[in-house]
Design a protein around this motif. Structure first.
Motif: not given
Length: 226
Positions: A30, A33, A36-37, A169
């Motif tokens: 994280l 990156e 990211t999702d 996240m």
């Protein structure tokens, strides 16, 4: 029915073996990156599951078979095989800490003579005490066939990462459960891919993961131990 109930207990993400303290590289993924999702998180989980099957999973199966056959020496061989192939001090810390915790927990709740002997070897320094090996011994003593035991092992890997994801996240429990549900699709293929492999065939090419592990050892802000 009793066996199934106990297998569910040993696959529960709330089993107090210290998994909550480890993210299996997700924290660095994280920060850099790589993740990211939810979509990239699913890809990461599948990467780690593939790696787990072809590294820890092979030793897990060998340790399970050795425990079923009462071959303690073969259990120790599988334990050392994982230890010397895991890259990074933090990865070894995760394996050893969770392995010892699992053995101590199991002996508090039921009779696990093979696991008790293995824990004695850990305390004497005769073996490193890697978690997948301890898990394999425990599941063998519960009477789980190796295919079911392998599912429990792989489920635990995915569950650890997704539990960390909720704390790291912007993702909700519905998304993590969708990912966990989808991740189970690959478990049979992973099992069939590795079930006939020897310990000397434990190998995986995952340079991104190795870099993430190295990154985590030097990061200044972190919530997890790896």
């Amino acid at each position: 029915m009793v066996r199934l109930g106990r297998l569910l207990q040993f696959s529960d993400s709330t089993l107090p073996v210290g998994a909550f303290a480890f993210s299996n590289g997700l924290e660095s993924a994280l920060q850099t990156e790589v993740v990211t999702d939810p979509a990239s998180l699913r890809e990461y989980v599948e990467l780690i599951l593939r790696q787990s099957a072809r590294m820890d999973g092979i030793a897990f199966l060998h340790a399970h078979r050795a425990a079923m056959n009462g071959d303690h020496d073969a259990i120790l061989v599988a334990d050392r095989a994982i230890w010397c192939r895991r890259v990074g001090e933090e990865q070894q810390l995760m394996l050893a800490r969770m392995g010892k915790k699992l053995a101590e927990l199991a002996l508090k709740i039921g009779p696990f003579p093979r696991l008790e002997r293995w824990l004695g070897d850990i305390k004497s320094g005769a073996t490193p005490g890697c978690f997948p090996v301890g898990q394999a011994i425990a599941l063998a003593e519960l009477g789980a066939p190796e295919s079911e035991a392998f599912v429990v092992h792989q489920y635990g890997v995915a569950s650890m990462i997704l539990s960390a994801a909720v704390r790291l996240m912007r993702i909700d429990h519905l998304d993590t459960q969708r990912i966990l549900f989808a991740a189970q699709d690959r478990v049979a293929d992973d099992y069939h891919a590795v079930r006939a492999l020897g310990l000397d065939e434990m190998a995986v090419f995952a340079p991104i993961f190795d870099v993430l592990v190295a990154h985590h050892t030097t990061t200044r802000v972190r919530l997890f131990m790896n």
